[in-house]
Design a protein around this motif. Structure first.
Motif, PDB file in Angstrom:
ATOM      1  N   ASP A   1       4.304  -3.436  10.951  1.00 56.93           N
ATOM      2  CA  ASP A   1       3.416  -2.121  11.162  1.00 56.93           C
ATOM      3  C   ASP A   1       3.888  -1.339  10.036  1.00 56.93           C
ATOM      4  O   ASP A   1       2.701  -0.670   9.519  1.00 56.93           O
ATOM      5  N   GLU A   2       4.996  -1.224   9.215  1.00 60.68           N
ATOM      6  CA  GLU A   2       5.355  -0.663   8.104  1.00 60.68           C
ATOM      7  C   GLU A   2       4.131  -0.756   6.989  1.00 60.68           C
ATOM      8  O   GLU A   2       3.851   0.294   6.198  1.00 60.68           O
ATOM      9  N   ALA A   3       3.807  -1.757   6.706  1.00 59.97           N
ATOM     10  CA  ALA A   3       2.821  -2.148   5.785  1.00 59.97           C
ATOM     11  C   ALA A   3       1.748  -1.233   5.913  1.00 59.97           C
ATOM     12  O   ALA A   3       0.966  -0.396   4.729  1.00 59.97           O
ATOM     13  N   ALA A   4       0.925  -1.106   7.182  1.00 55.93           N
ATOM     14  CA  ALA A   4      -0.089  -0.326   7.370  1.00 55.93           C
ATOM     15  C   ALA A   4       0.162   1.042   7.067  1.00 55.93           C
ATOM     16  O   ALA A   4      -0.790   1.728   6.406  1.00 55.93           O
ATOM     17  N   ASP A   5       1.444   1.519   7.443  1.00 55.55           N
ATOM     18  CA  ASP A   5       1.642   2.862   7.197  1.00 55.55           C
ATOM     19  C   ASP A   5       1.774   3.209   5.620  1.00 55.55           C
ATOM     20  O   ASP A   5       1.030   4.228   4.882  1.00 55.55           O
ATOM     21  N   LEU A   6       2.290   2.343   4.647  1.00 54.57           N
ATOM     22  CA  LEU A   6       2.433   2.432   3.511  1.00 54.57           C
ATOM     23  C   LEU A   6       0.952   2.461   2.743  1.00 54.57           C
ATOM     24  O   LEU A   6       0.894   3.281   1.736  1.00 54.57           O
ATOM     25  N   LEU A   7       0.301   1.315   2.998  1.00 58.20           N
ATOM     26  CA  LEU A   7      -0.884   1.173   2.537  1.00 58.20           C
ATOM     27  C   LEU A   7      -1.703   2.487   2.683  1.00 58.20           C
ATOM     28  O   LEU A   7      -2.622   2.869   1.632  1.00 58.20           O
ATOM     29  N   ALA A   8      -1.774   3.079   3.710  1.00 58.16           N
ATOM     30  CA  ALA A   8      -2.661   4.169   4.176  1.00 58.16           C
ATOM     31  C   ALA A   8      -2.192   5.225   3.366  1.00 58.16           C
ATOM     32  O   ALA A   8      -2.844   6.131   2.623  1.00 58.16           O
ATOM     33  N   ILE A   9      -1.050   5.535   3.083  1.00 56.21           N
ATOM     34  CA  ILE A   9      -0.408   6.588   2.279  1.00 56.21           C
ATOM     35  C   ILE A   9      -0.739   6.143   0.779  1.00 56.21           C
ATOM     36  O   ILE A   9      -1.395   7.440   0.349  1.00 56.21           O
ATOM     37  N   ALA A  10      -0.579   5.143   0.481  1.00 49.71           N
ATOM     38  CA  ALA A  10      -0.977   4.916  -0.809  1.00 49.71           C
ATOM     39  C   ALA A  10      -2.501   5.314  -1.194  1.00 49.71           C
ATOM     40  O   ALA A  10      -3.143   5.730  -2.530  1.00 49.71           O
ATOM     41  N   THR A  11      -3.409   4.805  -0.146  1.00 44.29           N
ATOM     42  CA  THR A  11      -4.679   4.843  -0.431  1.00 44.29           C
ATOM     43  C   THR A  11      -5.178   6.540  -0.586  1.00 44.29           C
ATOM     44  O   THR A  11      -6.064   7.055  -1.144  1.00 44.29           O
ATOM     45  N   ASP A  12      -4.168   7.468  -0.049  1.00 48.43           N
ATOM     46  CA  ASP A  12      -4.664   8.730   0.048  1.00 48.43           C
ATOM     47  C   ASP A  12      -3.630   9.669  -0.889  1.00 48.43           C
ATOM     48  O   ASP A  12      -3.737  10.944  -1.139  1.00 48.43           O
ATOM     49  N   THR A  13      -2.873   8.871  -1.632  1.00 44.95           N
ATOM     50  CA  THR A  13      -1.928   9.505  -2.773  1.00 44.95           C
ATOM     51  C   THR A  13      -2.324   8.744  -4.244  1.00 44.95           C
ATOM     52  O   THR A  13      -1.803   7.674  -4.439  1.00 44.95           O
ATOM     53  N   GLU A  14      -3.073   9.813  -5.037  1.00 44.35           N
ATOM     54  CA  GLU A  14      -3.543   8.913  -6.268  1.00 44.35           C
ATOM     55  C   GLU A  14      -2.167   8.219  -7.261  1.00 44.35           C
ATOM     56  O   GLU A  14      -2.654   7.175  -7.730  1.00 44.35           O
ATOM     57  N   PRO A  15      -1.278   8.884  -7.161  1.00 47.16           N
ATOM     58  CA  PRO A  15      -0.375   8.513  -8.225  1.00 47.16           C
ATOM     59  C   PRO A  15       0.461   7.068  -7.682  1.00 47.16           C
ATOM     60  O   PRO A  15       0.860   6.423  -8.514  1.00 47.16           O
ATOM     61  N   ILE A  16       0.152   6.784  -6.470  1.00 45.87           N
ATOM     62  CA  ILE A  16       0.682   5.387  -6.019  1.00 45.87           C
ATOM     63  C   ILE A  16      -0.150   4.424  -6.125  1.00 45.87           C
ATOM     64  O   ILE A  16      -1.205   4.560  -5.728  1.00 45.87           O
ATOM     65  N   VAL A  17       0.152   3.573  -7.062  1.00 42.04           N
ATOM     66  CA  VAL A  17      -0.872   2.477  -7.513  1.00 42.04           C
ATOM     67  C   VAL A  17      -0.693   1.143  -7.119  1.00 42.04           C
ATOM     68  O   VAL A  17      -1.197   0.424  -7.273  1.00 42.04           O
ATOM     69  N   GLY A  18       0.630   1.096  -6.266  1.00 41.72           N
ATOM     70  CA  GLY A  18       0.884  -0.303  -5.709  1.00 41.72           C
ATOM     71  C   GLY A  18       1.806  -0.185  -4.656  1.00 41.72           C
ATOM     72  O   GLY A  18       2.768   0.838  -4.551  1.00 41.72           O
TER      73      GLY A  18
END
Length: 304
Positions: free
Chosen positions: A59-76
């Protein structure tokens, strides 16, 4: 440009049980996107790779990918996976269907927590690694120094997979020369595998209290010698690094520990390698304040 190839974000109440261990009070709190952006702005970092934080739950994958989607500097994002499970391919496909799944660049398992130093030799693990390679993703190696030989064998056996060694394989920097001797040979054997790169990360928490950049120099020098700048990348390991240093202190310590290198080679370490290995070229944009260029190593580096 600077790409931070290794940092974490977490909400402890979501199940990060390792944070309950004694001595981790300083980082036993939520770290979110706003905290990260403050550090990036203060340190002139343009882009980052967000790495799973030891929750060891899909389930952590969904949390991290959602944060990355909303946080421009996170590119991977490097998500957690049970690499020994029989459904690695299906899990990767499921991750990629999540919101933000296009930001998945790699996965890792908490191999450092396995008692067996030869865990990466297991047939089920090798099958999982092959599945990651077939999916075109990177596998981050978070391992102890005694697991380096098995990692070298795995890299040789699964040549189609790009491996990234986190934290230089966690050498015992605090043990000084003894730690260097026990780590150097198996580290070089892993570096001899052309499908392996390494992160200059996580060193300050392996050093003894009161460490200085000088304590890191022999380990950084060995990494530059064995891998070359084109197979090394900078990682802050924030917020874990806060147990021993600030974000700025980690960046200064690496600048102080690196040998004198041409600007192009420093560019590989600070951005080029991570951009290439994780496939970030279409996502990385210099959007933050330009950082001061890393200074050459001083004769007496400041205490961090």
């Amino acid at each position: 440009m600077i790409v931070d190839a290794h940092h974490h974000l977490w909400q402890p109440e979501r199940g990060y049980q390792w944070l309950d261990e004694p001595g981790l009070e300083r980082i036993r709190r939520p770290f979110g996107a706003a905290d990260l952006i403050a550090e990036l702005d203060a340190n002139g970092v343009d882009a980052t790779v967000l790495v799973e934080g030891g929750r060891c739950h899909p389930d952590e994958a969904a949390d991290l990918l959602a944060i990355a989607t909303d946080t421009e500097p996170i590119v991977g994002v490097v998500a957690w996976i049970d690499i020994a499970a029989g459904d690695v391919t299906e899990t990767l496909e499921r991750y990629r269907r999540l919101d933000g799944g296009e930001l998945l660049v790699g996965v890792r398992a908490q191999v450092q927590g396995e008692a067996d130093p030869n865990y990466l030799d297991r047939p089920d693990v090798r099958r999982g690694l092959a599945a990651v390679g077939a999916a075109g993703l990177v596998f981050d190696l978070v391992i102890r120094a005694d697991q380096l030989p098995a990692a070298a064998r795995a890299a040789a056996a699964v040549g189609e997979l790009r491996f990234v060694l986190d934290h230089l394989g966690k050498p015992r920097i605090g043990a000084g020369e003894a730690g260097l001797r026990s780590w150097r040979e198996p580290f070089a054997a892993l570096a001899a595998q052309p499908n392996v790169t390494a992160k200059l990360s996580g060193m300050v928490t392996e050093a003894a209290p009161g460490w200085t950049a000088d304590d890191l120099v022999p380990f950084v020098a060995a990494a530059v010698r064995e891998f070359g700048p084109e197979r090394l990348m900078f990682g802050s390991d924030w917020p874990v690094c806060l147990l021993a240093s600030s974000y700025h202190g980690v960046r200064d310590a690496l600048a102080g520990a690196l040998p004198a290198l041409p600007a192009a080679q420093l560019g590989e370490i600070y951005a080029g390698t991570a951009t290439r290995i994780y496939g970030l070229a279409d996502r990385v944009r210099p959007a933050r304040s330009t950082p001061d260029p890393p200074a050459p190593r001083a004769a007496t580096p400041p205490r961090c």
